[in-house]
Design a protein around this motif. Sequence first.
Motif, PDB file in Angstrom:
ATOM      1  N   ALA A  55     -57.851  -5.251  50.728  1.00 55.21           N
ATOM      2  CA  ALA A  55     -57.284  -6.591  50.925  1.00 55.21           C
ATOM      3  C   ALA A  55     -55.997  -6.748  50.109  1.00 55.21           C
ATOM      4  CB  ALA A  55     -58.301  -7.665  50.539  1.00 55.21           C
ATOM      5  N   HIS A  56     -55.994  -6.239  48.895  1.00 53.99           N
ATOM      6  CA  HIS A  56     -54.785  -6.332  48.064  1.00 53.99           C
ATOM      7  C   HIS A  56     -53.662  -5.462  48.609  1.00 53.99           C
ATOM      8  CE1 HIS A  56     -55.244  -9.019  44.645  1.00 53.99           C
ATOM      9  NE2 HIS A  56     -56.533  -8.855  44.859  1.00 53.99           N
ATOM     10  N   ASN A  57     -53.991  -4.318  49.202  1.00 54.49           N
ATOM     11  CA  ASN A  57     -52.954  -3.500  49.824  1.00 54.49           C
ATOM     12  C   ASN A  57     -52.331  -4.228  51.004  1.00 54.49           C
ATOM     13  OD1 ASN A  57     -53.250  -1.442  47.994  1.00 54.49           O
ATOM     14  ND2 ASN A  57     -54.485  -0.151  49.324  1.00 54.49           N
ATOM     15  N   ILE A  58     -53.143  -4.924  51.800  1.00 53.93           N
ATOM     16  CA  ILE A  58     -52.621  -5.716  52.914  1.00 53.93           C
ATOM     17  C   ILE A  58     -51.755  -6.856  52.387  1.00 53.93           C
ATOM     18  CG2 ILE A  58     -53.273  -7.282  54.804  1.00 53.93           C
ATOM     19  CD1 ILE A  58     -55.766  -5.395  55.176  1.00 53.93           C
ATOM     20  N   LEU A  59     -52.229  -7.532  51.345  1.00 51.94           N
ATOM     21  CA  LEU A  59     -51.440  -8.599  50.722  1.00 51.94           C
ATOM     22  C   LEU A  59     -50.100  -8.051  50.235  1.00 51.94           C
ATOM     23  CD1 LEU A  59     -51.036 -11.451  49.535  1.00 51.94           C
ATOM     24  CD2 LEU A  59     -52.301 -10.675  47.522  1.00 51.94           C
ATOM     25  N   ALA A  60     -50.112  -6.872  49.627  1.00 51.93           N
ATOM     26  CA  ALA A  60     -48.876  -6.274  49.117  1.00 51.93           C
ATOM     27  C   ALA A  60     -47.873  -6.032  50.245  1.00 51.93           C
ATOM     28  CB  ALA A  60     -49.179  -4.966  48.399  1.00 51.93           C
ATOM     29  N   GLN A  61     -48.362  -5.609  51.409  1.00 54.27           N
ATOM     30  CA  GLN A  61     -47.476  -5.389  52.547  1.00 54.27           C
ATOM     31  C   GLN A  61     -46.819  -6.697  52.991  1.00 54.27           C
ATOM     32  OE1 GLN A  61     -50.147  -3.571  55.314  1.00 54.27           O
ATOM     33  NE2 GLN A  61     -49.992  -1.550  54.371  1.00 54.27           N
ATOM     34  N   TRP A  62     -47.610  -7.749  53.072  1.00 53.05           N
ATOM     35  CA  TRP A  62     -47.072  -9.052  53.482  1.00 53.05           C
ATOM     36  C   TRP A  62     -46.122  -9.616  52.434  1.00 53.05           C
ATOM     37  CZ3 TRP A  62     -46.945 -10.921  58.167  1.00 53.05           C
ATOM     38  CH2 TRP A  62     -47.856 -10.447  59.106  1.00 53.05           C
ATOM     39  N   VAL A  63     -46.456  -9.435  51.172  1.00 51.35           N
ATOM     40  CA  VAL A  63     -45.581  -9.918  50.096  1.00 51.35           C
ATOM     41  C   VAL A  63     -44.264  -9.144  50.116  1.00 51.35           C
ATOM     42  CG1 VAL A  63     -45.318 -10.009  47.576  1.00 51.35           C
ATOM     43  CG2 VAL A  63     -47.403 -10.859  48.643  1.00 51.35           C
ATOM     44  N   ALA A  64     -44.312  -7.847  50.391  1.00 51.06           N
ATOM     45  CA  ALA A  64     -43.085  -7.057  50.481  1.00 51.06           C
ATOM     46  C   ALA A  64     -42.191  -7.564  51.608  1.00 51.06           C
ATOM     47  CB  ALA A  64     -43.422  -5.582  50.684  1.00 51.06           C
ATOM     48  N   ILE A  65     -42.792  -7.945  52.729  1.00 50.85           N
ATOM     49  CA  ILE A  65     -42.020  -8.514  53.837  1.00 50.85           C
ATOM     50  C   ILE A  65     -41.370  -9.831  53.402  1.00 50.85           C
ATOM     51  CG2 ILE A  65     -42.196  -9.566  56.137  1.00 50.85           C
ATOM     52  CD1 ILE A  65     -44.425  -7.434  56.681  1.00 50.85           C
ATOM     53  N   ALA A  66     -42.135 -10.681  52.740  1.00 47.03           N
ATOM     54  CA  ALA A  66     -41.596 -11.966  52.262  1.00 47.03           C
ATOM     55  C   ALA A  66     -40.483 -11.734  51.247  1.00 47.03           C
ATOM     56  CB  ALA A  66     -42.712 -12.808  51.654  1.00 47.03           C
ATOM     57  N   GLU A  67     -40.688 -10.775  50.359  1.00 49.77           N
ATOM     58  CA  GLU A  67     -39.685 -10.468  49.334  1.00 49.77           C
ATOM     59  C   GLU A  67     -38.398  -9.964  49.990  1.00 49.77           C
ATOM     60  OE1 GLU A  67     -39.635  -8.290  44.985  1.00 49.77           O
ATOM     61  OE2 GLU A  67     -41.050  -7.573  46.488  1.00 49.77           O
ATOM     62  N   ALA A  68     -38.521  -9.102  50.988  1.00 46.19           N
ATOM     63  CA  ALA A  68     -37.344  -8.597  51.694  1.00 46.19           C
ATOM     64  C   ALA A  68     -36.633  -9.730  52.440  1.00 46.19           C
ATOM     65  CB  ALA A  68     -37.757  -7.495  52.669  1.00 46.19           C
ATOM     66  N   SER A  69     -37.411 -10.621  53.038  1.00 45.52           N
ATOM     67  CA  SER A  69     -36.826 -11.763  53.747  1.00 45.52           C
ATOM     68  C   SER A  69     -36.053 -12.655  52.793  1.00 45.52           C
ATOM     69  CB  SER A  69     -37.916 -12.576  54.440  1.00 45.52           C
ATOM     70  OG  SER A  69     -38.551 -11.809  55.422  1.00 45.52           O
ATOM     71  N   GLN A  70     -36.590 -12.845  51.595  1.00 42.00           N
ATOM     72  CA  GLN A  70     -35.905 -13.665  50.604  1.00 42.00           C
ATOM     73  C   GLN A  70     -34.569 -13.024  50.229  1.00 42.00           C
ATOM     74  OE1 GLN A  70     -37.511 -13.863  46.586  1.00 42.00           O
ATOM     75  NE2 GLN A  70     -37.129 -16.063  46.549  1.00 42.00           N
ATOM     76  N   GLY A  71     -34.545 -11.713  50.097  1.00 46.18           N
ATOM     77  CA  GLY A  71     -33.299 -10.998  49.789  1.00 46.18           C
ATOM     78  C   GLY A  71     -32.276 -11.145  50.901  1.00 46.18           C
ATOM     79  N   GLU A  72     -32.728 -11.104  52.148  1.00 46.30           N
ATOM     80  CA  GLU A  72     -31.843 -11.288  53.291  1.00 46.30           C
ATOM     81  C   GLU A  72     -31.247 -12.686  53.304  1.00 46.30           C
ATOM     82  OE1 GLU A  72     -34.011 -10.363  56.831  1.00 46.30           O
ATOM     83  OE2 GLU A  72     -34.337  -8.275  56.234  1.00 46.30           O
ATOM     84  N   GLN A  73     -32.060 -13.677  52.979  1.00 51.74           N
ATOM     85  CA  GLN A  73     -31.590 -15.071  52.963  1.00 51.74           C
ATOM     86  C   GLN A  73     -30.525 -15.254  51.875  1.00 51.74           C
ATOM     87  OE1 GLN A  73     -35.064 -17.517  52.565  1.00 51.74           O
ATOM     88  NE2 GLN A  73     -35.725 -17.159  54.670  1.00 51.74           N
ATOM     89  N   ARG A  74     -30.721 -14.612  50.728  1.00 54.44           N
ATOM     90  CA  ARG A  74     -29.706 -14.706  49.649  1.00 54.44           C
ATOM     91  C   ARG A  74     -28.382 -14.080  50.108  1.00 54.44           C
ATOM     92  NH1 ARG A  74     -33.443 -12.496  45.051  1.00 54.44           N
ATOM     93  NH2 ARG A  74     -34.695 -14.311  44.666  1.00 54.44           N
ATOM     94  N   ALA A  75     -28.456 -12.955  50.809  1.00 50.87           N
ATOM     95  CA  ALA A  75     -27.257 -12.287  51.274  1.00 50.87           C
ATOM     96  C   ALA A  75     -26.499 -13.151  52.271  1.00 50.87           C
ATOM     97  CB  ALA A  75     -27.606 -10.928  51.900  1.00 50.87           C
ATOM     98  N   VAL A  76     -27.213 -13.836  53.154  1.00 53.14           N
ATOM     99  CA  VAL A  76     -26.596 -14.712  54.150  1.00 53.14           C
ATOM    100  C   VAL A  76     -25.974 -15.923  53.480  1.00 53.14           C
ATOM    101  CG1 VAL A  76     -27.061 -16.202  56.142  1.00 53.14           C
ATOM    102  CG2 VAL A  76     -28.063 -13.918  56.028  1.00 53.14           C
ATOM    103  N   SER A  77     -26.623 -16.451  52.443  1.00 53.59           N
ATOM    104  CA  SER A  77     -26.140 -17.643  51.747  1.00 53.59           C
ATOM    105  C   SER A  77     -24.904 -17.380  50.919  1.00 53.59           C
ATOM    106  CB  SER A  77     -27.237 -18.200  50.821  1.00 53.59           C
ATOM    107  OG  SER A  77     -28.371 -18.540  51.579  1.00 53.59           O
ATOM    108  N   SER A  78     -24.720 -16.161  50.474  1.00 47.93           N
ATOM    109  CA  SER A  78     -23.593 -15.837  49.584  1.00 47.93           C
ATOM    110  C   SER A  78     -22.273 -15.735  50.302  1.00 47.93           C
ATOM    111  CB  SER A  78     -23.863 -14.502  48.885  1.00 47.93           C
ATOM    112  OG  SER A  78     -25.036 -14.617  48.103  1.00 47.93           O
TER     113      SER A  78
END
Length: 78
Positions: A55-78
């Motif tokens: 379950a934690h490995n699955i959570l880690a995969q989803w969190v990694a997707i969210a973390e990557a999405s957050q990085g993309e949003q910062r790049a677009v905002s800059s």
Amino acid sequence: MEDLGPLWPGWHAERVGGLVVARRVGGLTDYQLIYGYLEQVEAKTVSEIVVICKAHNILAQWVAIAEASQGEQRAVSS
């Protein structure tokens, strides 16, 4: 203590007293820690710890997707 070996990727588990304690191999990002990913989990049986770690490995995969999405949003905002 009894070393249970690599039962699943990314975790190391051992028996400590009456519990099975699994610790995450490798470091976690601040983002993972903030959003609920744990460095260590405990259970009464090996079967239970396998389910928890999976379950934690699955959570880690989803969190990694969210973390990557957050990085993309910062790049677009800059």
